[in-house]
Design a protein around this motif. Structure first.
Motif, PDB file in Angstrom:
ATOM      1  N   SER A  58      53.617  89.020  16.977  1.00  0.00           N
ATOM      2  CA  SER A  58      54.852  89.706  16.750  1.00  0.00           C
ATOM      3  C   SER A  58      55.893  88.853  17.040  1.00  0.00           C
ATOM      4  O   SER A  58      56.905  89.589  16.391  1.00  0.00           O
ATOM      5  N   SER A  59      55.764  88.857  17.953  1.00  0.00           N
ATOM      6  CA  SER A  59      57.363  88.154  18.547  1.00  0.00           C
ATOM      7  C   SER A  59      58.267  87.047  17.738  1.00  0.00           C
ATOM      8  O   SER A  59      59.622  87.400  18.181  1.00  0.00           O
ATOM      9  N   GLY A  78      55.694  82.694  27.029  1.00  0.00           N
ATOM     10  CA  GLY A  78      54.804  82.145  27.566  1.00  0.00           C
ATOM     11  C   GLY A  78      53.497  81.557  26.762  1.00  0.00           C
ATOM     12  O   GLY A  78      52.987  80.429  27.190  1.00  0.00           O
ATOM     13  N   SER A  79      52.955  82.653  26.413  1.00  0.00           N
ATOM     14  CA  SER A  79      51.355  82.918  26.189  1.00  0.00           C
ATOM     15  C   SER A  79      51.693  81.410  24.921  1.00  0.00           C
ATOM     16  O   SER A  79      51.092  80.156  25.096  1.00  0.00           O
ATOM     17  N   THR A 139      61.000  83.438  23.516  1.00  0.00           N
ATOM     18  CA  THR A 139      61.607  84.519  23.174  1.00  0.00           C
ATOM     19  C   THR A 139      61.424  85.050  24.263  1.00  0.00           C
ATOM     20  O   THR A 139      61.860  86.698  24.041  1.00  0.00           O
ATOM     21  N   THR A 140      61.431  84.747  25.449  1.00  0.00           N
ATOM     22  CA  THR A 140      61.180  85.427  26.752  1.00  0.00           C
ATOM     23  C   THR A 140      61.813  84.948  26.743  1.00  0.00           C
ATOM     24  O   THR A 140      62.451  84.089  27.256  1.00  0.00           O
ATOM     25  N   LYS A 163      43.241  81.910  35.720  1.00  0.00           N
ATOM     26  CA  LYS A 163      44.547  81.188  35.091  1.00  0.00           C
ATOM     27  C   LYS A 163      44.569  80.222  35.783  1.00  0.00           C
ATOM     28  O   LYS A 163      44.322  79.889  37.063  1.00  0.00           O
ATOM     29  N   SER A 169      65.033  91.758  21.385  1.00  0.00           N
ATOM     30  CA  SER A 169      64.251  92.842  21.157  1.00  0.00           C
ATOM     31  C   SER A 169      63.383  92.675  22.437  1.00  0.00           C
ATOM     32  O   SER A 169      62.215  93.661  22.248  1.00  0.00           O
TER      33      SER A 169
HETATM   34  P1  NAP Z   1      53.882  86.329  26.193  1.00  0.00           P
HETATM   35  O1  NAP Z   1      52.594  86.670  27.389  1.00  0.00           O
HETATM   36  O2  NAP Z   1      53.937  85.209  26.242  1.00  0.00           O
HETATM   37  O3  NAP Z   1      54.354  87.928  26.074  1.00  0.00           O
HETATM   38  C1  NAP Z   1      54.295  88.828  26.755  1.00  0.00           C
HETATM   39  C2  NAP Z   1      54.591  90.287  24.970  1.00  0.00           C
HETATM   40  O4  NAP Z   1      55.985  89.784  24.867  1.00  0.00           O
HETATM   41  C3  NAP Z   1      53.896  89.655  23.718  1.00  0.00           C
HETATM   42  O5  NAP Z   1      52.971  90.931  24.214  1.00  0.00           O
HETATM   43  C4  NAP Z   1      54.863  89.421  23.284  1.00  0.00           C
HETATM   44  O6  NAP Z   1      54.641  89.156  21.703  1.00  0.00           O
HETATM   45  C5  NAP Z   1      56.400  90.292  23.539  1.00  0.00           C
HETATM   46  N1  NAP Z   1      57.118  89.176  23.386  1.00  0.00           N
HETATM   47  C6  NAP Z   1      57.995  88.128  23.689  1.00  0.00           C
HETATM   48  N2  NAP Z   1      59.144  87.480  23.144  1.00  0.00           N
HETATM   49  C7  NAP Z   1      59.195  89.516  22.281  1.00  0.00           C
HETATM   50  C8  NAP Z   1      60.020  89.115  22.315  1.00  0.00           C
HETATM   51  N3  NAP Z   1      61.568  88.453  21.837  1.00  0.00           N
HETATM   52  N4  NAP Z   1      60.737  90.194  21.332  1.00  0.00           N
HETATM   53  C9  NAP Z   1      59.108  91.706  21.593  1.00  0.00           C
HETATM   54  N5  NAP Z   1      58.734  91.229  22.150  1.00  0.00           N
HETATM   55  C10 NAP Z   1      58.362  90.340  22.964  1.00  0.00           C
HETATM   56  O7  NAP Z   1      55.197  86.652  27.976  1.00  0.00           O
HETATM   57  P2  NAP Z   1      56.087  85.582  29.097  1.00  0.00           P
HETATM   58  O8  NAP Z   1      55.811  86.530  29.764  1.00  0.00           O
HETATM   59  O9  NAP Z   1      56.537  84.790  28.433  1.00  0.00           O
HETATM   60  O10 NAP Z   1      54.545  84.613  29.014  1.00  0.00           O
HETATM   61  C11 NAP Z   1      53.493  84.443  29.994  1.00  0.00           C
HETATM   62  C12 NAP Z   1      52.178  83.228  30.243  1.00  0.00           C
HETATM   63  O11 NAP Z   1      53.404  82.230  30.360  1.00  0.00           O
HETATM   64  C13 NAP Z   1      51.276  83.582  31.496  1.00  0.00           C
HETATM   65  O12 NAP Z   1      50.011  82.857  30.886  1.00  0.00           O
HETATM   66  C14 NAP Z   1      52.404  82.360  32.441  1.00  0.00           C
HETATM   67  O13 NAP Z   1      50.958  82.070  33.002  1.00  0.00           O
HETATM   68  C15 NAP Z   1      52.198  82.005  32.081  1.00  0.00           C
HETATM   69  N6  NAP Z   1      53.746  81.451  32.301  1.00  0.00           N
HETATM   70  C16 NAP Z   1      53.971  79.097  31.923  1.00  0.00           C
HETATM   71  C17 NAP Z   1      54.406  78.926  32.541  1.00  0.00           C
HETATM   72  C18 NAP Z   1      54.531  77.641  32.807  1.00  0.00           C
HETATM   73  O14 NAP Z   1      55.399  76.732  32.995  1.00  0.00           O
HETATM   74  N7  NAP Z   1      54.403  76.692  31.211  1.00  0.00           N
HETATM   75  C19 NAP Z   1      55.201  79.010  34.056  1.00  0.00           C
HETATM   76  C20 NAP Z   1      55.810  81.144  34.221  1.00  0.00           C
HETATM   77  C21 NAP Z   1      54.591  81.341  33.370  1.00  0.00           C
HETATM   78  P3  NAP Z   1      52.972  88.871  20.798  1.00  0.00           P
HETATM   79  O15 NAP Z   1      52.086  88.527  21.529  1.00  0.00           O
HETATM   80  O16 NAP Z   1      53.893  88.919  20.005  1.00  0.00           O
HETATM   81  O17 NAP Z   1      53.799  87.377  21.317  1.00  0.00           O
END
Ligand code: NAP
Ligand code: FE
Length: 366
Positions: A39-40, A94-95, A133-134, A155, A177
Motif C-alpha cells: 500500500s505504501s 527498503g523492502s 517512501t521511508t 537476513k 504518510s
Molecule cells: P519496509 O519494510 O520497506 O516498510 C515498513 C512498513 O512501512 C511497510 O508496512 C510499508 O508498507 C510501510 N510504509 C513504507 N512507506 C510508507 C509511507 N510513506 N506511508 C505509509 N506506510 C509506509 O521498511 P524499511 O525499514 O524502509 O526497510 C527495511 C528493509 O530494508 C529491511 O529488509 C532491511 O534489512 C533493509 N535495509 C536495506 C539496506 C540497503 O542498503 N539496501 C539498508 C538498511 C536496511 P507497504 O508494505 O505497503 O510497503
C-alpha cells in the motif's frame, strides 16, 4: 597519508516534486517493472506521481512484504522476464527497493537467488530507478539488497555495483504518510547507518565527511522524534540524513549493530530499525573503549551529554515496547554466534568476540 576510494554512481535528484519534475526522463527504457509493497506506494502519493509522467509501458508488481523473501524476488524476476521489461522502478521502503534490485538481476540471469550469494551473476542487472517512501535504509543509494534466507535462518545482504540505482528521486513529502512507529523505527535505522559507518574500520576521510554531516542533521530531528510530531522540515532532515547514511554505508558497510539486529528481526520479528536500536547504547559503550574521541564526536553532534543519555533517548523513543523482548541465555548465545559469522564483526572497531557480543545483547533497551 589519506587513502580512499569514493564511488557513488547513483544520480540523486532530491527535493519537493522531483518525480513529476523529471517528466519523460523518469523512463530508463520502454517498459518498466514497477515494484512496490502492498500500500505504501499509493498512500505516499509516489505511484500517482510516477504514473502521471511516465512515458511508455509498465507492469506493476505490488506484493513485496517487509523483509522480502527469496520467493518474492523470484516471482518479480519472472514477471519482468515474461512481460519484457527493460528497466525497474522501485517505490517504497527498503523492502520494495531491495527486492526490486534482486528482481532486476533475476530478469536477465538464469540463476536461483541463493546462488547469487555464492557465485554472483554474469549479466548486468536491469537499470533501476529508486523512489524511497521511508527515511531509513538509504537503499536508494546503496549497492546492497537484503533478503530473508530461511535456509540460513537470517537476513543476508547481496552486493553488486549494478545494484546501485541509476537514479534516485528523493522527495520528503512521500514520507508524510508514515505512521509514527515506522517513522521512529526507520529514523533509528538511518542513525545506525551513520554511526556504524563513522565508527567502522573501513571508514575513510570521505565516508566520515558524509556520516558526520548526516549525524548532525539527524540530531536536529530529536525534538520531533521525542514529541512524535513531524513537520515537513523534520521530514526533510530525516530523509536527507537517511540518504547520507546510505552513501556512507555504501563506502564502509555496517558493523555489529546490524549483525545482531538481523537475528532480532528473524527470530523475534522486530522491525529492522527497532532491532538496531536494541544494541546501540551498548555498542557505543563498547566502542568508546577503543575510539573514545570518535564516540565523543557522535554524542556532541547529537547534543547528548553521554552514552547513557543516548540510551535514555532510545528508551524514550521505544517506550511503548518496553518489556516486549524476552531473550534467554541460550538465545543470546545463538545470536552472538550467528553474528560472529558476518563480515560486520571484522568491520567493527575493537573486533568484538562472542563474549562481548553476548554482553552487548544483554544490555537490551526493550
Ligand atoms: P519496509 O519494510 O520497506 O516498510 C515498513 C512498513 O512501512 C511497510 O508496512 C510499508 O508498507 C510501510 N510504509 C513504507 N512507506 C510508507 C509511507 N510513506 N506511508 C505509509 N506506510 C509506509 O521498511 P524499511 O525499514 O524502509 O526497510 C527495511 C528493509 O530494508 C529491511 O529488509 C532491511 O534489512 C533493509 N535495509 C536495506 C539496506 C540497503 O542498503 N539496501 C539498508 C538498511 C536496511 P507497504 O508494505 O505497503 O510497503
Ligand atoms: Fe539498516
Amino acid at each position: 597519508m589519506n587513502k580512499f576510494n569514493y564511488f557513488m554512481p547513483t544520480k540523486v535528484v532530491y527535493g519537493s516534486g522531483v518525480v513529476r519534475g523529471a517528466g519523460a526522463d523518469l523512463a530508463l527504457g520502454r517498459r518498466a517493472l514497477i515494484v512496490t509493497g502492498k500500500s505504501s506506494a499509493r498512500l505516499s502519493g509516489a505511484l500517482d506521481d510516477v504514473l502521471a509522467v511516465l512515458p511508455g509501458d509498465h507492469v506493476i508488481f505490488d506484493q513485496v512484504e517487509n523483509n522480502p523473501s527469496v520467493e518474492t524476488v523470484i516471482r518479480g524476476g519472472m514477471m519482468a522476464k515474461d512481460e519484457g521489461c527493460d528497466y525497474v522502478i522501485a517505490i517504497g521502503g527498503g523492502s520494495p527497493l531491495d527486492a526490486a534490485k534482486v528482481m532486476a538481476v533475476l530478469a536477465v540471469n538464469e540463476v536461483h537467488p541463493l546462488d547469487l550469494y555464492q557465485v554472483g551473476w554474469k549479466q548486468q542487472a536491469l537499470p533501476i530507478v529508486a523512489i524511497p517512501t521511508t527515511a531509513g535504509t538509504g537503499s536508494e543509494v546503496t549497492q546492497y539488497a537484503v533478503l530473508t534466507i530461511e535456509e540460513a535462518e537470517t537476513k543476508k545482504g547481496l552486493r553488486g555495483a549494478d545494484l546501485f540505482p541509476q537514479v534516485a528521486y528523493v522527495d520528503p513529502k512521500y514520507t508524510e504518510s508514515l505512521p509514527l512507529d515506522v517513522t521512529i523505527d526507520t529514523a533509528v535505522d538511518a542513525l545506525s547507518h551513520l554511526v556504524e559507518s563513522y565508527l567502522a574500520k573501513r571508514a575513510s576521510v570521505a565516508s566520515e565527511m558524509v556520516a558526520l554531516q548526516g549525524i548532525a542533521l539527524w540530531g536536529t530531528t530529536i525534538p520531533s522524534l521525542r514529541q512524535g510530531v513531524f513537520d515537513l522540515h523534520a521530514r526533510d532532515a530525516l530523509l536527507l540524513s537517511s540518504t547520507l547514511g546510505g552513501i556512507a554505508i555504501a563506502h564502509t558497510g555496517t558493523a555489529l549493530v546490524h549483525a545482531l539486529g538481523y537475528s532480532l528481526t528473524y527470530y523475534d520479528g522486530l522491525p529492522h530499525g527497532r532491532a538496531n536500536a536494541v544494541c546501540m547504547e551498548a555498542y557505543l559503550e563498547f566502542t568508546r573503549k577503543v575510539a573514545p574521541e570518535k564516540v565523543e564526536t557522535v554524542l556532541e553532534l547529537l547534543e547528548l551529554p553521554s552514552v547513557e543519555a543516548f540510551g535514555e533517548l532510545m528508551g524514550e523513543l521505544f517506550a511503548d515496547y518496553k518489556g516486549s523482548l524476552q531473550l534467554s541465555s541460550d538465545r543470546i548465545a545463538h545470536y552472538a554466534d550467528k553474528a560472529m559469522l558476518t563480515a560486520n564483526i571484522t568491520n567493527s572497531l575493537g573486533e568484538p568476540k562472542v563474549a562481548e557480543l553476548t554482553k552487548i545483547l544483554k544490555t537490551s533497551i526493550l
